[in-house]
Design an enzyme around this catalytic site. Structure first.
Site, PDB file in Angstrom:
ATOM      1  N   HIS A   1       5.338  -2.636  -5.507  1.00 52.50           N
ATOM      2  CA  HIS A   1       3.171  -2.605  -5.582  1.00 52.50           C
ATOM      3  C   HIS A   1       3.439  -1.344  -5.983  1.00 52.50           C
ATOM      4  O   HIS A   1       4.231  -0.168  -6.165  1.00 52.50           O
ATOM      5  CB  HIS A   1       2.653  -2.840  -5.285  1.00 52.50           C
ATOM      6  CG  HIS A   1       2.709  -2.981  -3.766  1.00 52.50           C
ATOM      7  ND1 HIS A   1       4.382  -2.521  -2.978  1.00 52.50           N
ATOM      8  CD2 HIS A   1       2.418  -1.398  -2.912  1.00 52.50           C
ATOM      9  CE1 HIS A   1       3.855  -2.169  -1.562  1.00 52.50           C
ATOM     10  NE2 HIS A   1       2.663  -1.237  -1.728  1.00 52.50           N
TER      11      HIS A   1
ATOM     12  N   HIS B   1       6.697   0.945  -5.492  1.00 51.25           N
ATOM     13  CA  HIS B   1       8.203   0.321  -4.798  1.00 51.25           C
ATOM     14  C   HIS B   1       7.856  -0.657  -3.923  1.00 51.25           C
ATOM     15  O   HIS B   1       7.200  -1.814  -4.268  1.00 51.25           O
ATOM     16  CB  HIS B   1       7.340   1.607  -3.200  1.00 51.25           C
ATOM     17  CG  HIS B   1       6.309   1.444  -3.191  1.00 51.25           C
ATOM     18  ND1 HIS B   1       4.831   2.405  -3.996  1.00 51.25           N
ATOM     19  CD2 HIS B   1       5.802   1.359  -2.147  1.00 51.25           C
ATOM     20  CE1 HIS B   1       4.051   1.993  -3.035  1.00 51.25           C
ATOM     21  NE2 HIS B   1       4.159   0.946  -2.012  1.00 51.25           N
TER      22      HIS B   1
HETATM   23  O1  LIG Z   1       7.189  -0.196   4.684  1.00 52.37           O
HETATM   24  C1  LIG Z   1       6.934   0.467   4.606  1.00 52.37           C
HETATM   25  O2  LIG Z   1       8.093   1.197   4.080  1.00 52.37           O
HETATM   26  C2  LIG Z   1       6.485   0.336   2.857  1.00 52.37           C
HETATM   27  C3  LIG Z   1       5.489  -0.997   3.250  1.00 52.37           C
HETATM   28  C4  LIG Z   1       4.204  -0.483   1.829  1.00 52.37           C
HETATM   29  O3  LIG Z   1       4.582   0.239   0.595  1.00 52.37           O
HETATM   30  C5  LIG Z   1       2.881  -0.778   2.128  1.00 52.37           C
HETATM   31  O4  LIG Z   1       2.267  -0.981   2.938  1.00 52.37           O
HETATM   32  O5  LIG Z   1       2.233  -0.876   1.022  1.00 52.37           O
HETATM   33 FE   LIG Z   2       2.921   0.366  -0.384  1.00 49.48          FE
END
Ligand SMILES: O=C(O)CCC(=O)C(=O)O
Ligand SMILES: [Fe+2]
Length: 149
Positions: A27, A83
């Site tokens: 996302h 990501h």
């Molecule tokens: O856990 C992570 O490093 C990223 C989590 C993430 O992308 C989010 O919570 O939007």
């Molecule tokens: Fe995120």
């Protein structure tokens, strides 16, 4: 621009078959900026040059990435990074994400005048932050429902 801060805590349990699972699916964040702290277990991946790259865990540092709001305001000059997060066989991973977001209805998000010119058209239509979120959700639902070709 007034920013509202929201914190989300992600808890990723150990997973015996990490290759079959994802923590958070791919996302981009709707925020302006996102700051991430984590417990030094790798798991955040960024889509860069056509490949998923695992972010390095650098001690005493905070991960910052650009979200959709800055991408819109800069007319795409700063990219909202795609990501996701993956899980780990041996270790629990925890991340604390702080999202800096604009007010939901108060301002209209669109490329700033200095980022638009005769040769560089505005790439994003004017929308409130709430409308942007709705639009993204609508697109995702539509894409999921689209018949496979
Ligand atoms: O856990 C992570 O490093 C990223 C989590 C993430 O992308 C989010 O919570 O939007
Ligand atoms: Fe995120």
């Amino acid at each position: 621009m007034t920013c509202l801060l929201q914190m989300k805590i992600n808890y990723y349990p150990k997973c015996p078959q990490p290759e079959l699972s994802l923590g958070v699916e791919a996302h981009t964040d709707v925020s302006a900026l996102t700051f991430i702290l984590h417990n030094m277990v790798p798991g955040l991946q960024l889509f860069y040059k056509g490949k998923w790259i695992t972010a390095k865990c650098v001690p005493n540092s905070i991960v910052m990435h650009i979200g959709d709001t800055i991408e819109i305001l800069s007319n795409g000059k700063y990219k909202s990074i795609l990501h996701r997060s993956v899980v780990n066989r041996e270790k629990v991973r925890i991340s604390w994400a702080v999202f800096c977001e604009p007010p939901k209805e108060k301002i209209i998000l669109k490329p700033l005048p200095e980022t638009v010119s005769e040769t560089e058209a505005a790439l994003f239509p004017p929308r409130t932050f709430q409308q942007h979120i709705q639009h993204k959700l609508f697109k995702k639902t539509r894409d999921l429902q689209a018949p496979a070709k």
